[in-house]
Enzyme design. Structure first.
Site, PDB file in Angstrom:
ATOM      1  N   ALA A 147       0.800  -1.456   0.059  1.00 12.34           N
ATOM      2  CA  ALA A 147      -0.054   0.101   0.016  1.00 12.34           C
ATOM      3  C   ALA A 147       0.731   1.132   0.035  1.00 12.34           C
ATOM      4  O   ALA A 147       0.686   2.177  -0.716  1.00 12.34           O
ATOM      5  CB  ALA A 147      -0.882  -0.008   1.293  1.00 12.34           C
ATOM      6  N   GLU A 166       9.859   3.955   7.188  1.00 11.52           N
ATOM      7  CA  GLU A 166       9.694   2.537   7.337  1.00 11.52           C
ATOM      8  C   GLU A 166      10.320   2.120   8.990  1.00 11.52           C
ATOM      9  O   GLU A 166      11.612   2.451   8.855  1.00 11.52           O
ATOM     10  CB  GLU A 166      10.303   1.758   6.395  1.00 11.52           C
ATOM     11  CG  GLU A 166      10.344   0.157   6.755  1.00 11.52           C
ATOM     12  CD  GLU A 166       8.964  -0.689   7.111  1.00 11.52           C
ATOM     13  OE1 GLU A 166       8.028  -0.400   6.533  1.00 11.52           O
ATOM     14  OE2 GLU A 166       9.084  -1.225   8.326  1.00 11.52           O
ATOM     15  N   ASN A 174       4.259  -7.143   5.648  1.00 12.85           N
ATOM     16  CA  ASN A 174       3.599  -8.611   5.079  1.00 12.85           C
ATOM     17  C   ASN A 174       3.555  -8.837   3.697  1.00 12.85           C
ATOM     18  O   ASN A 174       3.740  -9.973   3.487  1.00 12.85           O
ATOM     19  CB  ASN A 174       2.568  -8.473   5.891  1.00 12.85           C
ATOM     20  CG  ASN A 174       2.343  -8.863   7.434  1.00 12.85           C
ATOM     21  OD1 ASN A 174       3.335  -9.266   7.850  1.00 12.85           O
ATOM     22  ND2 ASN A 174       1.574  -8.510   8.115  1.00 12.85           N
ATOM     23  N   ALA A 290       7.324   6.037  12.668  1.00 12.56           N
ATOM     24  CA  ALA A 290       6.510   7.191  13.164  1.00 12.56           C
ATOM     25  C   ALA A 290       5.931   6.777  14.631  1.00 12.56           C
ATOM     26  O   ALA A 290       5.426   5.939  14.870  1.00 12.56           O
ATOM     27  CB  ALA A 290       5.326   6.960  12.001  1.00 12.56           C
ATOM     28  N   ASP A 358       0.424   0.294  14.640  1.00 11.36           N
ATOM     29  CA  ASP A 358       1.035   1.690  15.067  1.00 11.36           C
ATOM     30  C   ASP A 358      -0.149   2.769  14.421  1.00 11.36           C
ATOM     31  O   ASP A 358      -0.345   3.500  15.013  1.00 11.36           O
ATOM     32  CB  ASP A 358       2.136   1.937  14.613  1.00 11.36           C
ATOM     33  CG  ASP A 358       3.239   1.058  15.215  1.00 11.36           C
ATOM     34  OD1 ASP A 358       2.821   0.024  16.130  1.00 11.36           O
ATOM     35  OD2 ASP A 358       4.364   1.497  15.115  1.00 11.36           O
ATOM     36  N   ARG A 417     -11.084 -19.391   5.023  1.00 12.50           N
ATOM     37  CA  ARG A 417     -10.176 -19.431   6.250  1.00 12.50           C
ATOM     38  C   ARG A 417     -10.612 -19.590   7.613  1.00 12.50           C
ATOM     39  O   ARG A 417     -10.254 -20.380   8.293  1.00 12.50           O
ATOM     40  CB  ARG A 417      -9.356 -18.358   5.990  1.00 12.50           C
ATOM     41  CG  ARG A 417      -8.303 -18.196   4.892  1.00 12.50           C
ATOM     42  CD  ARG A 417      -7.484 -16.892   4.718  1.00 12.50           C
ATOM     43  NE  ARG A 417      -6.538 -17.398   3.567  1.00 12.50           N
ATOM     44  CZ  ARG A 417      -5.810 -16.385   3.118  1.00 12.50           C
ATOM     45  NH1 ARG A 417      -5.655 -14.837   3.693  1.00 12.50           N
ATOM     46  NH2 ARG A 417      -4.985 -16.230   2.204  1.00 12.50           N
ATOM     47  N   HIS A 527      -4.264 -11.882   9.663  1.00  9.06           N
ATOM     48  CA  HIS A 527      -4.894 -10.759   9.034  1.00  9.06           C
ATOM     49  C   HIS A 527      -5.684 -10.090  10.061  1.00  9.06           C
ATOM     50  O   HIS A 527      -6.580 -10.790  10.675  1.00  9.06           O
ATOM     51  CB  HIS A 527      -5.458 -11.028   7.594  1.00  9.06           C
ATOM     52  CG  HIS A 527      -5.922  -9.979   6.775  1.00  9.06           C
ATOM     53  ND1 HIS A 527      -4.701  -9.408   5.957  1.00  9.06           N
ATOM     54  CD2 HIS A 527      -6.689  -8.852   6.729  1.00  9.06           C
ATOM     55  CE1 HIS A 527      -5.249  -8.304   5.296  1.00  9.06           C
ATOM     56  NE2 HIS A 527      -6.472  -8.069   5.851  1.00  9.06           N
ATOM     57  N   GLU A 556      -3.875  -2.701   5.065  1.00 10.72           N
ATOM     58  CA  GLU A 556      -4.477  -3.642   6.162  1.00 10.72           C
ATOM     59  C   GLU A 556      -4.892  -2.663   7.349  1.00 10.72           C
ATOM     60  O   GLU A 556      -5.557  -3.331   8.066  1.00 10.72           O
ATOM     61  CB  GLU A 556      -3.424  -4.787   6.578  1.00 10.72           C
ATOM     62  CG  GLU A 556      -4.012  -5.854   7.416  1.00 10.72           C
ATOM     63  CD  GLU A 556      -3.009  -6.974   7.975  1.00 10.72           C
ATOM     64  OE1 GLU A 556      -1.969  -7.109   7.118  1.00 10.72           O
ATOM     65  OE2 GLU A 556      -3.531  -7.606   8.939  1.00 10.72           O
TER      66      GLU A 556
END
Ligand code: ADP
Length: 589
Positions: A147, A166, A174, A290, A358, A417, A527, A556
C-alpha cells in the site's frame, strides 16, 4: 527474484593468500582470506573473510539464496558492524534474524578456521548517523508495504515530493513475505487458460459474502471494479512478472482468478515496487518509526513525529498529506486481546514483527473512528513450530485434502479461512494434516517454488514423503484403515465430479497414485480485518463520518473492505488498489 551468487568451484574450504608478514610494531599484519559457511533462512550462506594480522578487513559473499530485500541490511550494515567491532559477536538485524544468524555463523566459521585470535577493539560509544531534524515533503507515507509503495509512486508521479518512512531495517512488511497472489477477474491468464464466466460482479459477490456482508458495499465495489486495472498496472508499469500459465483459486472464490508472481512470493512485488519508487526518486528512509501525528490548531494533520534509528527525534512535515499504510496488528498480542480476547498468546502469527497496529493507534488519537476491530483471521495451514504460513501447502488450491488424526476429512478444503481454521481447532490435538500427491504438485508446482520450506519441514519432521499411504500415515500415527477409506471416496468423487461429503468447489483430484505427501499444520493469526474507516478517496473519517483533514490511509490498517473475513488473494488487490487511490488523491492536492 532470488539472486544467486555464482557457485565457487573451489573444492578446498580454505583459501590462503599470504600477502605480507610483520610490521614496524613487531605485530603480524599477514593477510589471508578464509572461507566459512553458516545456515541461513534459505540454505547455506558462504563467505570469504579477509584478515590483516588480527583484524577482519573484509567479508565477501561467495554463495547465498536469501530473500533479496531482507538480506540487504545484513550484507551491508551487519558487515560494517563486524568490521568496526572486529568481532562476529554482534546483534542481529531485527526483521532479518535468520539471515543475520546464518551470516554471523559463516563469519565465525571462517574466524575459527583461520586460527586467528582477533584483537580486541576498544568499545566506542554507539554512534548513529544523523539526518535533518526537520524535513519538508508534500506527502509523507508511513509504512513500506504494497500500500505504501503504491501510494508513494502515484503521488510522486503526480509531481509531489514524497517520502516513505519505514520503522524496520528493511522495506516490504507483510506484503514481502506473503504468497503475493492477487485476485483480478477477467485477467489475461484466465483468457489464456480458457477460464470463462468470471466477472467483476462475481468477484464483488464472493468478497462481500466471504466477509459476511460486513464490508462497505461501496468500497468493495471499488475493489472489484479496479482489480484488473491494478493488476495490469503492476504488470505493465511496475514490471512485476506474473506466471502466464497458472492461477490459484483461493477459498471462497467462484473462479481461479488469483495471479501468481514468479517465485510464488511477495518478494517479486516488493522488489519491483521498490525499483519503481527509486527510479522516480521517492525518498525511502528505513529504521524510521512514526510515533505520533502532528496536527494544527484546526485538527488538520500536518506531519509526523518519528524516531530515526531508535535515537534521533525527527519531524516530517507534510505540506499536503500524511498517508498511513502501516499494516495490521497481528503481531501485537496485547492489541489482539484488547479487541478479541480469543486471539491471545495461544496463537502464533504469520506476520512480520512490525505488524503492531501503530497507524491505527496514531490515527485514533487524532480522532479517527475504528471499525470491525474484533475480526481477526487465522491462516488455517501454518507451521506448528513457528506459526509461519505454509506456502508449500498451496497445493490445497489444486486438490490437496485436509484430514485429522483419525484419517478423515472434516471440512471443504476451499472453504473460507475462518471456517477451516475453526474446523481444524475442533479436531484431535487442534491440528490438521494436509495430504497430496505428485499429480497435484504437478499443477501447483509448490515443491519447486518453496524448496527451502519443503526441506525445513522434512528436517523438522512436519512433512513426510512416502510411496504408499500406509507408510505416510504411519509416520504421523494416523489411522490407516480410515485414511484408506477416505482416499477411496476422494478418488470416486474425483471421477464423478461430485464430492458428496463436502462439495469441494474446485473439484477433487484423484489420489490413486503415490508418492504421497502429508504435512502437519495449525492455524496462525494472519490478517486483522478491522481498522480505520476510510471513504472512496481514502480519506480517514472521524466518528461523525467527517474526513480528518490531511490524513489518508490504505491497506491492512483500514477496516471497511474485508468484512469479518478476508478471502485469499484479496490483500494484494486491496493494498494496490487503495494505495494507488491514496497516491492519486493526494497527488492532486
Ligand atoms: P500493507 O499490506 O497494508 O501494505 P504491510 O504489512 O505490507 O501492509 O506493510 C506495512 C509496513 O508498515 C511494514 O513494513 C511495517 O514495518 C511498517 N510500519 C508499521 N508501523 C510503522 C511505524 N510506526 N512507522 C513506520 N513504519 C511502520
Amino acid at each position: 527474484m532470488k539472486k544467486k551468487f555464482g557457485k565457487v568451484a573451489i573444492a578446498l574450504a580454505t583459501l590462503l593468500v599470504i600477502a605480507g608478514c610483520g610490521n614496524s610494531n613487531g605485530q603480524s599484519n599477514e593477510s589471508k582470506t578464509v572461507e566459512g559457511t553458516g545456515a541461513g533462512k534459505h540454505g547455506d550462506i558462504k563467505v570469504a573473510v579477509t584478515f590483516a594480522g588480527e583484524k577482519i578487513k573484509d567479508i565477501k559473499i561467495k554463495d547465498q539464496k536469501e530473500n533479496e530485500v531482507l538480506s540487504e541490511p545484513v550484507y551491508k550494515e551487519l558487515k560494517n558492524t563486524i568490521l568496526s567491532q572486529n568481532s562476529a559477536d554482534v546483534d542481529v538485524i531485527s526483521g532479518s534474524t535468520a539471515t543475520s544468524e546464518g551470516y554471523l555463523a559463516a563469519v565465525k566459521d571462517a574466524i575459527e578456521k583461520s586460527g586467528i585470535t582477533l584483537a580486541a577493539v576498544k568499545a566506542s560509544a554507539k554512534k548513529t548517523d544523523k539526518i535533518a531534524d526537520k524535513q519538508e515533503y508534500d506527502v509523507v507515507v508511513v509504512g513500506s508495504g504494497g500500500a505504501g509503495f503504491s501510494a508513494a509512486i502515484e503521488a510522486q508521479e503526480a509531481g509531489k515530493k514524497v517520502v516513505i518512512i519505514e520503522k524496520m531495517p528493511t522495506v516490504g512488511g507483510n506484503t514481502l513475505i506473503s504468497g503475493g497472489e492477487m485476485n483480478a477477474p477477467g485477467n489475461w491468464v484466465q483468457k489464456k487458460l480458457g477460464i470463462k464466466g468470471d466477472s467483476v460482479e462475481s468477484y464483488y459477490e464472493d468478497t462481500m459474502k466471504g466477509g459476511d456482508n460486513l464490508g462497505d458495499p461501496k468500497m468493495v465495489r471499488i475493489l472489484a471494479e479496479n482489480a484488473l486495472n491494478s493488476a495490469e498496472w503492476l504488470k505493465d508499469e511496475v514490471k512485476v512478472d506474473f506466471l502466464d500459465d497458472q492461477l490459484f483459486q483461493f477459498g471462497g472464490h467462484s473462479y481461479k482468478r488469483a495471479l501468481i508472481p514468479v517465485g510464488h512470493t511477495g518478494q517479486e512485488v516488493i522488489s519491483k515496487l521498490k525499483k519503481k519508487a527509486e527510479s522516480l526518486k521517492v525518498d525511502i528512509l528505513v529504521d524510521t518509526k512514526a510515533d505520533e501525528l502532528i496536527q494544527d490548531d484546526k485538527g488538520k494533520v500536518t506531519g509526523v513525529k518519528a524516531t530515526y534509528k531508535e535515537e534521533q527525534p525527527v519531524e516530517f512535515h507534510a505540506k499536503d498529506a500524511v498517508v498511513l499504510t502501516t499494516g495490521g496488528f497481528g503481531s501485537n498480542v496485547e492489541m489482539r486481546k484488547e479487541y478479541n480476547p480469543e486471539y491471545d498468546e495461544r496463537y502464533m502469527s504469520t506476520d512480520t514483527e512490525g505488524t503492531t497496529g501503530d497507524g491505527i493507534v496514531m490515527a485514533e488519537k487524532a480522532g479517527a473512528a475504528l471499525t470491525n476491530m474484533e475480526s481477526i483471521q487465522t491462516y488455517p495451514v501454518a507451521n506448528p513450530k513457528t506459526g509461519v504460513i505454509s506456502l508449500l501447502a498451496d497445493t490445497r488450491f489444486d486438490g490437496a485434502i485436509l484430514i485429522n488424526q483419525e484419517g478423515q476429512r472434516f471440512v471443504e478444503e476451499l472453504e473460507r479461512r475462518d471456517v477451516i481454521s475453526k474446523a481444524i481447532l475442533a479436531q484431535t490435538g487442534g491440528y490438521t494434516y494436509q495430504l497430496w500427491n505428485d499429480d497435484i504438485d504437478a499443477i501447483s508446482k509448490t515443491k519447486e517454488a518453496h524448496e527451502d520450506e519443503y526441506n525445513e519441514l522434512i528436517k523438522d519432521k512436519l512433512l513426510v514423503k512416502a510411496d504408499t499411504l500406509e507408510e505416510a500415515a504411519d509416520f504421523f500415527d494416523i489411522n490407516v484403515a480410515n485414511l484408506k477409506k477416505t482416499i477411496e471416496k476422494v478418488n470416486a468423487y474425483a471421477k464423478s465430479g461430485d464430492d458428496k461429503d463436502f462439495h469441494h468447489r474446485g473439484g477433487l483430484v484423484s489420489l490413486e497414485k503415490g508418492p504421497y505427501y502429508i504435512e502437519k499444520a495449525i492455524p496462525s493469526v494472519h490478517h486483522t480485518m478491522g481498522g480505520l474507516v476510510i471513504n472512496e478517496n481514502t480519506e480517514v473519517l472521524d466518528a461523525k463520518g467527517n474526513p480528518i483533514k490531511g490524513l489518508y490511509a490504505a491497506g491492512e490498517l483500514t477496516g471497511v473492505i474485508q468484512g469479518s473475513n478476508r478471502l485469499g488473494g484479496n490483500a494484494i488487490t486491496d493494498i494496490i488498489t487503495f494505495g494507488r487511490i491514496a497516491g492519486k488523491t493526494t497527488g492532486e492536492l
